[in-house]
Design a protein around this motif. Structure first.
Motif, short mmCIF file in Angstrom:
data_model
loop_
_atom_site.label_atom_id
_atom_site.label_comp_id
_atom_site.label_asym_id
_atom_site.label_seq_id
_atom_site.Cartn_x
_atom_site.Cartn_y
_atom_site.Cartn_z
N HIS B 269 91.65 51.64 57.16
CA HIS B 269 92.49 52.80 56.89
C HIS B 269 92.54 53.09 55.39
CE1 HIS B 269 95.29 49.55 56.20
NE2 HIS B 269 96.07 50.38 55.56
N GLU B 272 89.37 54.91 54.46
CA GLU B 272 89.45 56.32 54.86
C GLU B 272 90.35 57.09 53.90
OE1 GLU B 272 90.56 56.09 58.95
OE2 GLU B 272 88.52 55.47 59.50
N ARG B 273 91.46 56.43 53.53
CA ARG B 273 92.39 57.09 52.61
C ARG B 273 91.71 57.33 51.27
NH1 ARG B 273 96.40 59.43 50.75
NH2 ARG B 273 97.77 58.66 49.13
N ARG B 274 90.94 56.33 50.82
CA ARG B 274 90.27 56.47 49.53
C ARG B 274 89.27 57.63 49.59
NH1 ARG B 274 86.48 51.89 47.40
NH2 ARG B 274 85.33 52.69 49.17
N LYS B 275 88.55 57.71 50.71
CA LYS B 275 87.55 58.77 50.85
C LYS B 275 88.24 60.14 50.75
CE LYS B 275 83.71 59.93 53.84
NZ LYS B 275 83.10 59.72 55.13
N SER B 276 89.36 60.25 51.45
CA SER B 276 90.07 61.53 51.44
C SER B 276 90.61 61.82 50.04
CB SER B 276 91.16 61.47 52.51
OG SER B 276 92.30 62.10 52.11
N LEU B 277 91.13 60.79 49.36
CA LEU B 277 91.62 61.00 47.99
C LEU B 277 90.50 61.42 47.06
CD1 LEU B 277 94.02 57.94 47.55
CD2 LEU B 277 94.68 60.34 47.50
N GLU B 278 89.34 60.78 47.25
CA GLU B 278 88.20 61.12 46.38
C GLU B 278 87.77 62.57 46.60
OE1 GLU B 278 86.10 56.76 45.72
OE2 GLU B 278 85.45 58.03 47.37
N GLN B 279 87.80 63.00 47.88
CA GLN B 279 87.43 64.38 48.17
C GLN B 279 88.43 65.34 47.52
OE1 GLN B 279 87.19 64.28 52.41
NE2 GLN B 279 85.02 63.83 52.43
N ASN B 280 89.71 65.00 47.64
CA ASN B 280 90.74 65.85 47.02
C ASN B 280 90.57 65.89 45.51
OD1 ASN B 280 91.81 66.28 49.48
ND2 ASN B 280 93.51 64.85 49.26
N GLU B 283 87.75 68.10 44.50
CA GLU B 283 88.14 69.50 44.62
C GLU B 283 89.04 69.90 43.45
OE1 GLU B 283 87.33 72.02 46.20
OE2 GLU B 283 89.01 73.36 45.77
#
Lengths: 154, 677
Positions: B269, B272-280, B283
């Motif tokens: 988890h 996954e959180r890191r991936k989402s943070l990196e995407q944000n 952006e």
């Protein structure tokens, strides 16, 4: 107010590196922008300084009409609204050069000092490449702050 | 067989000598031993020690294709501490089987030789302990035969139910069919029959070859077609076998990947959180670049704002001159200059220097300026006017952009902070590779789907070939009969084929009976282990002709595809336990049944049923469990069953070794976890 494009604009030779550094690091697009800022700062602070060692910096043709208008306004206001001063492009720029020369010192003291190579300030101020990463945005921010310090009728 | 004790010395993780007492006569019916420890502490190692002691084998079925040299038995730290010295590894078993007590001992010597470890068999001995307490040695040459009579080495693996095997059997796959087929074949124990089928087949083939070279044209043609058909069938079977191997390999790789992924489960988890943070963050940084670029376009406007007070003053000055009509001046400067020079007014009157009129004209001259200067002033007025009008908008725009950029920067700061926190929790960079493993696993899964589709095609081709084969055989038999009246060779060929068919039928029938027997035995167990709801709906376990398992519902319809993961596990356990029951004489599992982390996906009801049922089925039940599997709830159930005899903890000691500590059952609860934990 002919906005003569064939005049060489000068700065002090000691700022040659600084002008180049600012352009090469993407802080400014061209020399006239930094010159304009320095002139405005010098003028608003009421500071002017003779150039010790004149060095060609750029052609006056790169100065935008708005910048020209500001330079004339400076001279016009300072001469107690002498209309004769409005037709002397070269003289206008010579006076503005002195404001810019004082302005650049203020810019260094108030803002750029932290971005310079150690001990370079005394001779030829140079930007420290290691500190330049955040400079463009901080530079813009600094100008906005200077503008905010001025008061005008909105 | 009742296992009394096991002694391990310098065996795998167990440095030095450790004794586990599984049974003492005072224990009576308490035939359950729990061996409790974290993964990697050596639980399965203890089962391995038993198999090594009984058969001298170091490989378990779960080892798959791990090279033998990697299955090292001698304790690593003992080797490291004694360079150049041989280390003796010993396993001893004391057990009773059919009222006879045995003492079996097996040892190997290991030595570190550079990077590799050499392990050699050292000694083996078996003693019978007579009723009067004396010991009687068994001849070394007879030890294997005696042990094999107690436990057939072919069925030894059915007495270890490990989570992996259980999982493997839940999958409707080639692997499952292979496992079941091998299991049943081992139970059949019909080696002689299989040899006879092969031998008769060879005779029939030889006779067919002789017949095909005879002068009977139709017979030769049919034999040729049959030969081709059989060759094609062989090829298809080989291809099928190869595909099955590839699928097994891919599955093993998936299992390996899953094990590696298991280590990352706890941080999945976070990844996954890191991936989402990196995407944000990406952006936000893109937005920051855009905002900065917009701000840079405002540099000139912003710098001009510094000049705002001057611009306003200058504008107001020129504008007031304009309002007064002084700019542009109503009277042209050149006209006034001409009047002064000619000293004559435009009306024709002469103007004298020093006169009042002359003074007025001089005043006019002072208030006028030349055309160029006037034009310049007007130009300046226009620029100042324009700039003045825009100051307010420009200032708003600058402020807005500043705020926007500030917000973006603040978001970037927050995201970086969160990322740093998550990365700290994730830890080392090795652990951050879990996402690659996920991709690898997905690719393997896709590969398996393709291979299985291919195998299915070949299987259906094979079925067509078999039908064609049956048809050709019937035709051939007719033709042979026609020819055979006067032909000895034909008659012998018919006889050989009939004999082979009869033997195959016997084999098939026997296999089918064993399948039914296992199915029936597994069904009884299955229904006892299922919870109430499952029992109502799931009725029978069937071993299909292709060796796959199926569950029939109350309407005798296949229902396997609809059962839960827990029910599948119960089905697998029932099947393996049924194999073990049938491998034992009588209706009980005669050999101690080891279960290694079997509770995986089981619900509380299923666990309870398993805990209550299995001790009644086997002579001994040895449960190997981790703290997540064996909690206070399970311990309480086991206590209530009245069958719990022993509890051993495997605890880490120095240098990666494990020590075995026996704990009294009454004090076990304190070391176990609660469900809520």
């Amino acid at each position: 107010m002919r906005m003569d494009g064939n005049i060489r604009v000068h700065t002090d030779a000691m700022y040659k590196e600084l002008y180049n550094n600012m352009k090469n690091n993407g802080v400014i697009e061209d020399f006239h922008e930094l010159f304009f800022l320095c002139a405005c700062i010098g003028y608003r602070k009421g500071e002017h300084a003779a150039i010790q060692k004149r060095d060609d910096r750029f052609w006056s043709r790169t100065i935008t009409p708005k910048e020209w208008a500001c330079y004339y306004a400076m001279i016009f206001e300072k001469s107690n609204f002498d209309y004769e001063k409005l037709s002397e492009d070269k003289k206008v720029l010579e006076i503005v050069e002195r404001y810019a020369n004082a302005g650049v010192k203020i810019l260094i003291e108030d803002f750029l000092e932290d971005y310079l190579l150690p001990n370079s300030n005394n001779s030829t101020p140079q930007l420290d490449p290691a500190c330049c990463r955040g400079l463009p945005k901080q530079f813009v921010h600094f100008i906005f702050e200077q503008a905010e310090m001025e008061t005008w009728d909105r | 067989m009742i296992l009394h004790s096991m002694t391990v010395e310098n065996f795998r993780q167990f440095r030095g000598r450790h004794v586990l007492e599984f049974y003492t006569p005072s224990m009576g019916q308490s035939n359950v031993t729990v061996i409790f420890g974290e993964n990697g502490r050596g639980k399965t190692g203890l089962f391995r020690a038993i198999i090594f002691c009984l058969f001298g084998e170091r490989r378990l079925s779960q080892d798959g294709d791990v090279p033998l040299e990697e299955l090292q038995l001698v304790n690593v730290s003992a080797l490291a501490d004694n360079p150049g010295q041989p280390i003796r590894t010993v396993v001893e078993l004391k057990f009773t089987h059919r009222e006879q007590t045995y003492h079996l001992r097996r040892a190997i010597l290991g030595m570190q030789d550079g990077d590799r470890v050499i392990e050699e068999e050292d000694e083996k001995s078996l003693f019978l302990i007579t009723a009067d307490g004396n010991t009687k040695p068994v001849l070394a040459t007879e030890i294997d035969a005696v042990i094999n009579n107690i436990l057939d080495r072919r069925v030894k693996d059915y007495f270890l139910l490990d989570g992996e095997k259980i999982e493997r059997l839940t999958r409707a796959s080639i692997e499952q069919r292979r496992e079941i087929s091998v299991g049943i074949r081992n139970l059949l124990n019909v080696d002689a029959l299989e040899i006879a089928i092969k031998a008769v087949g060879r005779v029939a083939k030889t006779l067919d070859n002789e017949l095909s070279s005879s002068s009977h044209e139709d017979l030769s043609r049919l034999l040729k077609r049959l030969g081709d058909n059989e060759e094609e069938q062989d090829n298809s079977k080989n291809r099928l076998e190869k595909l099955a191997d590839e699928i097994c390999l891919a599955r093993k790789e998936i299992d390996k990947t899953d094990k590696a992924l298991d280590e990352f489960k706890e941080i999945r988890h976070l990844l996954e959180r890191r991936k989402s943070l990196e995407q944000n963050l990406q952006e936000m940084e893109r937005q920051a670049v855009d905002a900065l670029s917009e701000m840079r376009n405002l540099v000139c406007k912003a710098t001009a704002l510094i000049m705002a007070p001057t611009v306003i003053t200058v504008f107001e000055h020129i504008d007031s001159r304009k309002q007064k009509g002084e700019l542009p001046s109503e009277i042209r400067r050149d006209l006034i200059e001409r009047i002064l020079m000619e000293k004559r007014c435009i009306c024709g009157n002469e103007i004298c220097e020093g006169s009042e009129a002359y003074s007025h004209i001089i005043d006019w001259l002072k208030r006028t300026s030349d055309v160029t200067t006037q034009d310049a002033a007007l130009n300046l007025w226009r620029y100042m006017s324009e700039m003045r009008h825009h100051f307010s908008d420009d200032a708003d725009l600058v402020e807005k952009r500043l705020q926007q950029y500030g917000n973006i920067n603040s978001s970037i700061g927050n995201l970086n902070h969160s990322l740093e926190n998550v990365s700290n929790q994730i830890g080392t960079s090795e652990r951050q590779d879990a996402t690659k493993l996920d991709v690898h696993r997905t690719n393997l899964q896709k590969g398996i789907i393709d291979l299985e589709a291919n195998a299915q095609n070949i299987q259906s081709q094979l079925e067509n070939l078999q039908q064609e084969n049956d048809r050709l055989r019937a035709l051939l038999k007719e033709e042979k009969l026609k020819v055979g009246k006067n032909d000895e060779l034909s008659r012998r060929s018919i006889l050989a084929h009939d004999t082979q068919d009869a033997l195959i039928d016997i084999h098939k029938q026997f296999t089918s009976e064993i399948k039914d027997l296992i199915g029936a035995s597994a069904t009884i167990l299955f229904r006892e282990l299922l919870d109430k709801e499952g029992r109502e709906n799931l009725r029978t376990i069937v071993v299909n002709d292709d060796y796959s398992l199926q569950v029939l519902d109350r309407y005798k319809k296949p229902f396997l595809a609809n059962i839960s993961a827990g029910q599948r596990q119960i089905m697998s356990i029932s099947f393996i336990a049924a194999l073990a029951i049938i491998a034992s004489p009588g209706d009980k599992i005669e050999i101690p049944l080891f279960m290694d982390t079997p509770f995986g996906r089981l619900s509380y009801d299923h666990r309870r049923n398993l805990i209550n049922k299995l001790p009644t089925l086997a002579s001994q039940w040895i449960l190997l469990a981790t703290d997540t599997e064996f909690r206070r709830q399970e311990a309480q159930l086991l206590k209530n069953s009245g069958r719990w005899g022993k509890f051993f903890m495997l605890r880490p000691s120095s240098n990666g070794n494990t020590e075995i500590v026996e704990q009294d059952i009454s004090s076990v609860m304190a070391v176990l976890r609660n469900e809520e934990d």
